[in-house]
Design a protein around this motif. Structure first.
Motif, PDB file in Angstrom:
ATOM      1  N   ASN A  44       0.835  -1.210   0.000  1.00 18.30           N
ATOM      2  CA  ASN A  44       0.000   0.000   0.000  1.00 18.30           C
ATOM      3  C   ASN A  44       0.868   1.258   0.000  1.00 18.30           C
ATOM      4  O   ASN A  44       0.358   2.358  -0.169  1.00 18.30           O
ATOM      5  N   TYR A  45       2.195   1.118   0.135  1.00 17.97           N
ATOM      6  CA  TYR A  45       3.144   2.238   0.025  1.00 17.97           C
ATOM      7  C   TYR A  45       3.896   2.217  -1.304  1.00 17.97           C
ATOM      8  O   TYR A  45       4.193   3.246  -1.879  1.00 17.97           O
ATOM      9  N   ALA A  58       4.886   4.814  -5.863  1.00 22.23           N
ATOM     10  CA  ALA A  58       4.732   5.117  -4.445  1.00 22.23           C
ATOM     11  C   ALA A  58       3.307   5.618  -4.301  1.00 22.23           C
ATOM     12  O   ALA A  58       2.845   6.452  -5.083  1.00 22.23           O
ATOM     13  N   ARG A  59       2.595   5.085  -3.314  1.00 21.18           N
ATOM     14  CA  ARG A  59       1.168   5.332  -3.197  1.00 21.18           C
ATOM     15  C   ARG A  59       0.901   6.222  -1.990  1.00 21.18           C
ATOM     16  O   ARG A  59       1.236   5.867  -0.868  1.00 21.18           O
ATOM     17  N   ILE A  60       0.277   7.356  -2.253  1.00 19.13           N
ATOM     18  CA  ILE A  60      -0.010   8.338  -1.204  1.00 19.13           C
ATOM     19  C   ILE A  60      -1.514   8.541  -1.151  1.00 19.13           C
ATOM     20  O   ILE A  60      -2.143   8.780  -2.182  1.00 19.13           O
ATOM     21  N   GLN A  61      -2.067   8.417   0.047  1.00 15.21           N
ATOM     22  CA  GLN A  61      -3.494   8.658   0.208  1.00 15.21           C
ATOM     23  C   GLN A  61      -3.696   9.564   1.417  1.00 15.21           C
ATOM     24  O   GLN A  61      -3.108   9.374   2.468  1.00 15.21           O
ATOM     25  N   LEU A  62      -4.534  10.574   1.213  1.00 16.46           N
ATOM     26  CA  LEU A  62      -4.871  11.515   2.275  1.00 16.46           C
ATOM     27  C   LEU A  62      -6.364  11.765   2.172  1.00 16.46           C
ATOM     28  O   LEU A  62      -6.826  12.348   1.191  1.00 16.46           O
ATOM     29  N   GLY A  63      -7.109  11.247   3.135  1.00 18.55           N
ATOM     30  CA  GLY A  63      -8.557  11.310   3.035  1.00 18.55           C
ATOM     31  C   GLY A  63      -8.999  10.494   1.844  1.00 18.55           C
ATOM     32  O   GLY A  63      -8.569   9.355   1.662  1.00 18.55           O
ATOM     33  N   SER A  64      -9.838  11.075   0.998  1.00 22.86           N
ATOM     34  CA  SER A  64     -10.301  10.341  -0.185  1.00 22.86           C
ATOM     35  C   SER A  64      -9.455  10.674  -1.415  1.00 22.86           C
ATOM     36  O   SER A  64      -9.743  10.211  -2.512  1.00 22.86           O
TER      37      SER A  64
END
Length: 117
Positions: A44-45, A58-64
Motif C-alpha cells: 500500500n506504500y 509510491a502510493r499516497i493517500q490523504l482522506g479520499s
C-alpha cells in the motif's frame, strides 16, 4: 537506519512536489522514509506496476484523495523518483505510465554516458 537510498532524477519529482499542499508533501516524505528504512515495504506504500518493465508507484493517500509517484530500482538499494500525479480514476492513466517509462529510459541513457559506455 536506511536500507535503501532514494533520489530524484532531474526536476520531475520536485516540480510535482512543490505543486502539492503541505499536508500532501508531508505524507509523501513519510512514504519516502518508509521506502528508505523498511526492509519489506508494504504494497500500500510501494507497488510494482503490472505490465511494465520495472516501474513502481509510491502510493499516497490523504482522506479520499490519492497521489502516485513513479519510481524504479537501479540495482538493489537505489530507488529513483520520477513524475507524480493526483489520481482521479481507478486505472493509472496510460499517458502517465508512458511519461514515466520515457523518464526511466532517459535516466539510463544519461547513466551510461556518465559511465562512458
Amino acid at each position: 537506519m536506511k536500507v535503501r537510498e532514494v533520489i530524484a532524477f532531474k526536476n520531475y519529482f520536485e516540480d510535482f512536489l512543490k505543486d502539492q499542499p503541505q499536508k500532501v508533501q508531508d505524507k509523501i516524505f513519510k512514504i519516502i522514509e518508509a521506502i528508505e528504512t523498511l526492509e519489506r515495504v508494504p504494497s500500500n506504500y510501494l507497488k510494482h506496476l503490472v505490465g511494465t518493465e520495472g516501474l513502481y508507484e509510491a502510493r499516497i493517500q490523504l482522506g479520499s484523495n490519492i497521489w502516485r509517484v513513479f519510481c524504479f530500482f537501479d540495482g538493489e538499494r537505489l530507488v529513483v523518483l520520477m513524475n507524480g500525479f493526483q489520481k482521479k480514476t481507478q486505472k493509472t492513466p496510460k499517458n502517465e505510465i508512458e511519461k514515466a517509462s520515457k523518464i526511466m529510459i532517459e535516466y539510463y541513457e544519461q547513466k551510461s554516458k556518465r559511465n562512458g559506455n
